[in-house]
Structures are given as structure tokens and as C-alpha cells.
Design a protein around this motif. Sequence first.
Motif, PDB file in Angstrom:
ATOM      1  N   GLU A 104       0.818  -1.213   0.000  1.00 31.47           N
ATOM      2  CA  GLU A 104       0.000   0.000   0.000  1.00 31.47           C
ATOM      3  C   GLU A 104       0.859   1.272   0.000  1.00 31.47           C
ATOM      4  N   ARG A 105       2.156   1.146   0.314  1.00 33.68           N
ATOM      5  CA  ARG A 105       3.036   2.312   0.361  1.00 33.68           C
ATOM      6  C   ARG A 105       3.751   2.566  -0.962  1.00 33.68           C
ATOM      7  N   VAL A 106       3.539   1.696  -1.961  1.00 35.67           N
ATOM      8  CA  VAL A 106       4.274   1.812  -3.229  1.00 35.67           C
ATOM      9  C   VAL A 106       3.286   1.813  -4.391  1.00 35.67           C
ATOM     10  N   ARG A 107       3.358   2.836  -5.219  1.00 32.88           N
ATOM     11  CA  ARG A 107       2.496   2.914  -6.397  1.00 32.88           C
ATOM     12  C   ARG A 107       3.067   2.091  -7.543  1.00 32.88           C
ATOM     13  N   THR A 108       4.329   2.333  -7.855  1.00 30.10           N
ATOM     14  CA  THR A 108       5.040   1.550  -8.865  1.00 30.10           C
ATOM     15  C   THR A 108       6.471   1.354  -8.389  1.00 30.10           C
ATOM     16  N   ALA A 109       7.130   0.316  -8.916  1.00 30.72           N
ATOM     17  CA  ALA A 109       8.515   0.044  -8.552  1.00 30.72           C
ATOM     18  C   ALA A 109       9.344  -0.190  -9.801  1.00 30.72           C
ATOM     19  N   VAL A 110      10.530   0.393  -9.818  1.00 29.91           N
ATOM     20  CA  VAL A 110      11.528   0.140 -10.853  1.00 29.91           C
ATOM     21  C   VAL A 110      12.754  -0.426 -10.147  1.00 29.91           C
ATOM     22  N   GLN A 111      13.122  -1.646 -10.484  1.00 31.06           N
ATOM     23  CA  GLN A 111      14.179  -2.381  -9.784  1.00 31.06           C
ATOM     24  C   GLN A 111      15.347  -2.571 -10.743  1.00 31.06           C
TER      25      GLN A 111
END
Length: 303
Positions: free
Chosen positions: A137-144
Motif C-alpha cells: 500500500e506504500r508503493v504505487r510503482t517500482a523500478v528495480q
Amino acid sequence: MDAARTSPTDSGRAVQWIPPLPEAPGFDHLVVETPGLRTHVAAIGEGDPAVLLHGFPHHWWQWHAIAPAIAAHGYRVLCPDLRGAGWTEADDPRIERETRLRDLLSLFDVLGIESTHLVSHAMGAITAMQLTYDHPERVRTAVQLAVWPGFVKFSPKLFPAFQNLPPYIWHRPGASLRGTFSERYVARPISEATVDAHLTPMHRPEIDAAVRRLTRGMVLPEATRIMRGVYRRRRRLTVPTLVVFGRRDYPTTEELMGRICRDPERFADRVEFAYVDGAAHFVTDDTPAEIADLSLDWFDRAA
């Protein structure tokens, strides 16, 4: 970080700080106080938050060419120095597997970040992955960047990716880390001035000592969990995640990733892979403009 102490601070506050740091125009520098930790954060831009988590042996300056490009598209970009790196100070030197995760959640709470776009590289991706699985719920999108997803089916062909760990596990005080920026990890020549900027905090004894603590306390336990398939067995990854590798980041070739990350829809709601030409493990140094473009495109497409 003595300059920060000239300003009164209370636990749970952020104050302005103007220290001697590597040059990067346009950034504001804050010290965010949470119990037992004073986190240096470099910030730029206005708008929705985007948090960038550095790798090793980097700090906030890893993003000096990427954060302004993201900020120019209407984002407030925050680049914290994670515990054991940069100009952040901790009362307790111990680092365990989820120490940085707890630090990040406390930082979000003080800064009022309910949900953010998240970009991470290498060691920073460990904390980012923990956040996306445990607190989606704390992350909208992630780029790893430069780290395979947690649900990877481990292969012995990945072992060369760990060949850099022994010097860190047994790191001696004052031992040089300049070899980290060799041709094995960067595809394009990197200047001595750039290496110096990345390694400047290593002159602080507590940061130098954290090399062993980070490797033994966080990296090895998390790598073991991935190898044992812990993330493959747990609940699905619900945060839209883009996994990015440089095409010269041996051994994580596109062919190998295709085999060991087969059928990603079994483990994640939405995950995509991207490969950047002319880049190795330190993809942020090799191709910063491409990383900024990929991140912005993912924010738009996947949010």
C-alpha cells in the motif's frame, strides 16, 4: 555531519542542512530525525513523491543525473542515504535483514509519504523488494535496477553475480573499494572524480565499518531467502514492477532471465523486464538518461 547539529531538531522532524557534499545543483538537503537515526535526504522538484534508493557503495549522489530528469516531469524526488551509507548517522551500528526497511517506513511517516513511486538499485533493491511485498500500500510503482525479482527460480548460473561479496564480507577498515568500479561493473569509462564522489563517505569510520555489517546482516540473509524460494511461495507481488538490467551485466543476460523468471504472471500481478544497451551493473552511471526515461514511462503506464 556536524553542520546539521547547529540546527535544533526533535525526533520526527526534518530540518534543512547545507553540508559539504558532492556537487549536484538544484537539490535541497534535509536531515530527518527518527528514533536512533538521522537520515540525510537530498530532494528536488515538486509534485507526487518518487523515492530513489541507492546501491552499494553509493549514496544519494548516485541519482544526481537521474533525479532532476524525473523531477522535471512533476515529481518530488527524494534520495535518502540509507543506514550505513552517505551522511546518515545511526546510534546503533547493528544492521539486520529488515533494519533498512524499518528505517524507510519511519522516514515515510515523518515526511508524510503515504504512497510513492520507487526506484532502486542493487543493495537498495533489497529494501525496495521488502517494502513492495510487505507494505504494498506504500508503493504505487517500482523500478528495480540490476537485481532479479524475488520470485526468481535460482540457478547455479547466477553464482558469478556473487563473486564481489567475499571482499565485503571480510572488509578490512580502510580497504579500498575502487575496484568496485572496474570494467566488470561499468560498461563505460568512469572518471576518478566520479569514483571519488561515490566513495567520499567511506572516509567516515562508521560507514567503512558498515560494509561488513550490511553484507553479513542484510545481503547474505536475503540472498539465502531468494535462493530457498521464499518469495516464490509467499503471496503475490501486487505492486507493478519493472525490472531493468544492463545488457553487459553478466551473468544476468536476457536469455537467462527468460528461463529463471518464466511465467512471471504466476507470482506477480504485473511485472515487465527491460534491457539497456551499453550498460553493465552500474546502469545508473552508464546510462542515466535511459534509466530516467524508463522510470518515467513506467510511472505513467503502471500507476
